[in-house]
Scaffold this active site. Sequence first.
Site, PDB file in Angstrom:
ATOM      1  N   GLU A 305       0.837  -1.164   0.118  1.00 31.50           N
ATOM      2  CA  GLU A 305       0.062   0.047  -0.063  1.00 31.50           C
ATOM      3  C   GLU A 305       0.662   1.280  -0.129  1.00 31.50           C
ATOM      4  O   GLU A 305       0.498   2.169  -0.750  1.00 31.50           O
ATOM      5  CB  GLU A 305      -0.840   0.020   1.328  1.00 31.50           C
ATOM      6  CG  GLU A 305      -2.106  -0.981   1.239  1.00 31.50           C
ATOM      7  CD  GLU A 305      -2.885  -0.990   0.269  1.00 31.50           C
ATOM      8  OE1 GLU A 305      -3.115   0.027  -0.508  1.00 31.50           O
ATOM      9  OE2 GLU A 305      -3.737  -1.817   0.013  1.00 31.50           O
ATOM     10  N   ARG A 309       0.856   3.903  -3.361  1.00 32.09           N
ATOM     11  CA  ARG A 309       0.164   4.856  -2.913  1.00 32.09           C
ATOM     12  C   ARG A 309       1.235   6.122  -2.893  1.00 32.09           C
ATOM     13  O   ARG A 309       1.285   7.439  -3.400  1.00 32.09           O
ATOM     14  CB  ARG A 309      -0.654   5.079  -1.999  1.00 32.09           C
ATOM     15  CG  ARG A 309      -1.872   3.857  -2.122  1.00 32.09           C
ATOM     16  CD  ARG A 309      -2.840   4.021  -0.882  1.00 32.09           C
ATOM     17  NE  ARG A 309      -3.607   2.635  -0.866  1.00 32.09           N
ATOM     18  CZ  ARG A 309      -4.845   2.663  -0.562  1.00 32.09           C
ATOM     19  NH1 ARG A 309      -5.458   3.837  -0.382  1.00 32.09           N
ATOM     20  NH2 ARG A 309      -5.439   1.559  -0.596  1.00 32.09           N
ATOM     21  N   ASP A 438      -5.124  -9.820  -7.997  1.00 36.20           N
ATOM     22  CA  ASP A 438      -5.438  -9.130  -9.225  1.00 36.20           C
ATOM     23  C   ASP A 438      -4.218  -8.170  -9.993  1.00 36.20           C
ATOM     24  O   ASP A 438      -4.088  -8.384 -11.014  1.00 36.20           O
ATOM     25  CB  ASP A 438      -6.504  -8.010  -8.873  1.00 36.20           C
ATOM     26  CG  ASP A 438      -6.163  -7.159  -7.497  1.00 36.20           C
ATOM     27  OD1 ASP A 438      -5.161  -7.505  -6.830  1.00 36.20           O
ATOM     28  OD2 ASP A 438      -6.963  -6.332  -7.229  1.00 36.20           O
ATOM     29  N   GLU A 574     -11.968   0.831 -10.312  1.00 33.51           N
ATOM     30  CA  GLU A 574     -11.537  -0.239 -11.580  1.00 33.51           C
ATOM     31  C   GLU A 574     -12.590  -0.038 -12.700  1.00 33.51           C
ATOM     32  O   GLU A 574     -11.802  -0.088 -13.921  1.00 33.51           O
ATOM     33  CB  GLU A 574     -11.528  -1.688 -10.834  1.00 33.51           C
ATOM     34  CG  GLU A 574     -10.487  -1.919  -9.982  1.00 33.51           C
ATOM     35  CD  GLU A 574     -10.543  -1.317  -8.514  1.00 33.51           C
ATOM     36  OE1 GLU A 574     -11.850  -1.178  -8.320  1.00 33.51           O
ATOM     37  OE2 GLU A 574      -9.761  -1.418  -7.798  1.00 33.51           O
TER      38      GLU A 574
HETATM   39  C1  DMJ Z   1      -6.317   0.624  -4.960  1.00 33.39           C
HETATM   40  O1  DMJ Z   1      -5.542   0.463  -3.771  1.00 33.39           O
HETATM   41  C2  DMJ Z   1      -5.581  -0.123  -6.001  1.00 33.39           C
HETATM   42  O2  DMJ Z   1      -6.097  -0.013  -7.104  1.00 33.39           O
HETATM   43  C3  DMJ Z   1      -5.269  -1.577  -5.739  1.00 33.39           C
HETATM   44  O3  DMJ Z   1      -4.506  -2.210  -6.754  1.00 33.39           O
HETATM   45  C4  DMJ Z   1      -6.542  -2.209  -5.601  1.00 33.39           C
HETATM   46  N1  DMJ Z   1      -7.482  -1.510  -4.816  1.00 33.39           N
HETATM   47  C5  DMJ Z   1      -7.404  -0.109  -4.432  1.00 33.39           C
HETATM   48  C6  DMJ Z   1      -8.641   0.416  -5.279  1.00 33.39           C
HETATM   49  O4  DMJ Z   1      -9.690  -0.418  -5.441  1.00 33.39           O
END
Ligand code: DMJ
Length: 674
Positions: A305, A309, A438, A574
């Site tokens: 994270e 970010r 994912d 998404e």
């Molecule tokens: C974000 O932090 C990123 O896109 C991550 O890959 C998946 N989750 C969240 C958004 O849904």
Amino acid sequence: MYSGAAVAAATPPRRDFISVTLGPEEAVGTGGYNNSKAWRRRSCWRKWKQLSRLQRSVILFLFAFLAVCGLISYTSMGEAWKSLTNKSLDDEKTEQGIPGLKLANPAVLPAPQKEDASRGGYPELSLQKEPKPPHVRRGPSNLQIKAPRRDTRLKTRHSTVRAVEELVQADKEEKTEKSIISWRGAVIEPDESTEPPSSKIKEPEKPSSLEAEEQKEPVPINERQRAVIEAFRHAWKGYKDFAWGHDELKPLSKSYSEWFGLGLTLIDALDTMWILGLKEEFEEARKWVANDLVFDKNVDVNLFESTIRILGGLLSTYHLSGDSLFLEKAKDIGNRLMPAFKTPSKIPYSDVNIGRGTAHPPRWTSDSTVAEVTSIQLEFRELSRLTGDEKFQKAVDEVMKHVHTLSGKNDGLVPMFINTNSGQFTHLGVYTLGARADSYYEYLLKQWIQGGKKENELLEDYMRAMEGVKKHLLQRSAPKKLTFVGELAHGHFSAKMDHLVCFLPGTLALGAHNGLAADHMKLAEALIETCYQMYAQVETGLSPEIVHFSLHAQKGHKDVEIKPADRHNLLRPETVESLFYMYRFTGDKKYQDWGWEILQNFNKYTRVPTGGYTSINNVQNPSNPEPRDKMESFFLGETLKYMFLLFSDDIDLINLDKYVFNTEAHPLPIWVPA
Ligand code: DMJ
């Protein structure tokens, strides 16, 4: 032995030949030597008088003849003599350290001819770049500062003094053209080509700088984009009023929540503000980063994270703004995250204490999540490229190489966990493109693109995985026959699809755009339709976190079914992300219209009047969607950014042949742009 002097002394001189008789005292100077001018004049005259008329005539004739020859040769040598004189002057000047003056001297070669000749004849000169037209920086159109348009080469320089002045001036101007002051005041180096990191530490790379290519008129912002700006400002107002410098806004309670205590929303939103052209907001946020963002804190952060970010946000903001503050901060956090890789297997731990430099797995396991350890690569690789320090890239490349060789995959599909001690997959047999797996798939493709499409193992893994998706996870719903991606658990198919999976149409489309199988685009088109239906078939027009698809038509049943535990919406990006890619690559306006509907529904059900947007608990209840009192940082970092880009018709607004978005929507440069 014949001697003229002896003959003259013995007999009277015969006047039919020329002779010069010298007296003994004159010839050798035995007496006192008299060399006065008067004596010499008198003596010459006496000699002349002693000559016969014939002798005098011959001498005069010879003199006349020599004079005529001299005159003729003087006129023909004059030019050569003149240019010789000029040349030596030039040489003198050049030696005195004023290079380039020869170019400007029209007496030898006119300046323009010489410049042309140089271009054709001297490789070092022909390598010089053509003067570029002014660049236009992305950002608020009214704030773009254009570099002056100059063409110094076409100027003719007539005098040497002027030539020197002009050369100095031209040099200055060329430098001005290369550097553009952005609206933030940062100096941007346009057209810096991006290169993969070398294996040796080298000088830091400069920012790629957004939109630094040919001049273009800025594309005006349209109504829908204005609506996104308005939404962003509203969200920002809530954050600023109640959560400034904290991780997330709690818009209902007018307070904040802390996750890492690092101003997560502010950092996630930096490049969005840049792209939306929100100058004041950006300036204010930058000040906070400069004065208040401190990573030397005794705090545990999640490696994934904070990479996507914080590190991703800082790197992309550095590229867009050219402001080295963001690179310095990126280096700082990057270094502090490195202890995570000190594990027996080199598969990183999930958590790092960035103040103490220690790392550990979650309390209950020594496993890490596969998506987490394989979705930090774009950022660390870019950090290596920018700093010239290969350790970042080495650490994350090792993870990818290791995962590439691992057993336990199912036709390229990976399990969700990996052990940090053994380096092996755990909890085998469960395959999803949703949570915990994912972005593994997303980053396979994107790393391949980032690195200039050379790293074949990444492409191989991506292509194999997409085949695995087709083979094991694709199904069609009833009654609408929507193509969806389900899950596989120990051989059993489940018609469950996370909203997270809606990144996939965008990724498939990006792959197809980069030359991969054309049927990927077809699949992308089918899947984005499904993702849209996950919104459209729900009462609020907003998607739940997870849906289950009906496989058999039943009266009164829709394709999309929602379980009570899954009906929340976290303002996730998404679907909007994929709509953006689909619109970019197809130009089909329906994707913009779908995005527009979604924005309106966010405004209708998640907007908090006092500022900010909130996650909701129940997308099925329009009269009470049950606000959760939390605005996730990715709403500003991703959702609104992708909305703005989706509504734009300017393909150069983050050109997808030059930038690749990390999984948190932070654009990073492609190392070898198409
Ligand atoms: C974000 O932090 C990123 O896109 C991550 O890959 C998946 N989750 C969240 C958004 O849904």
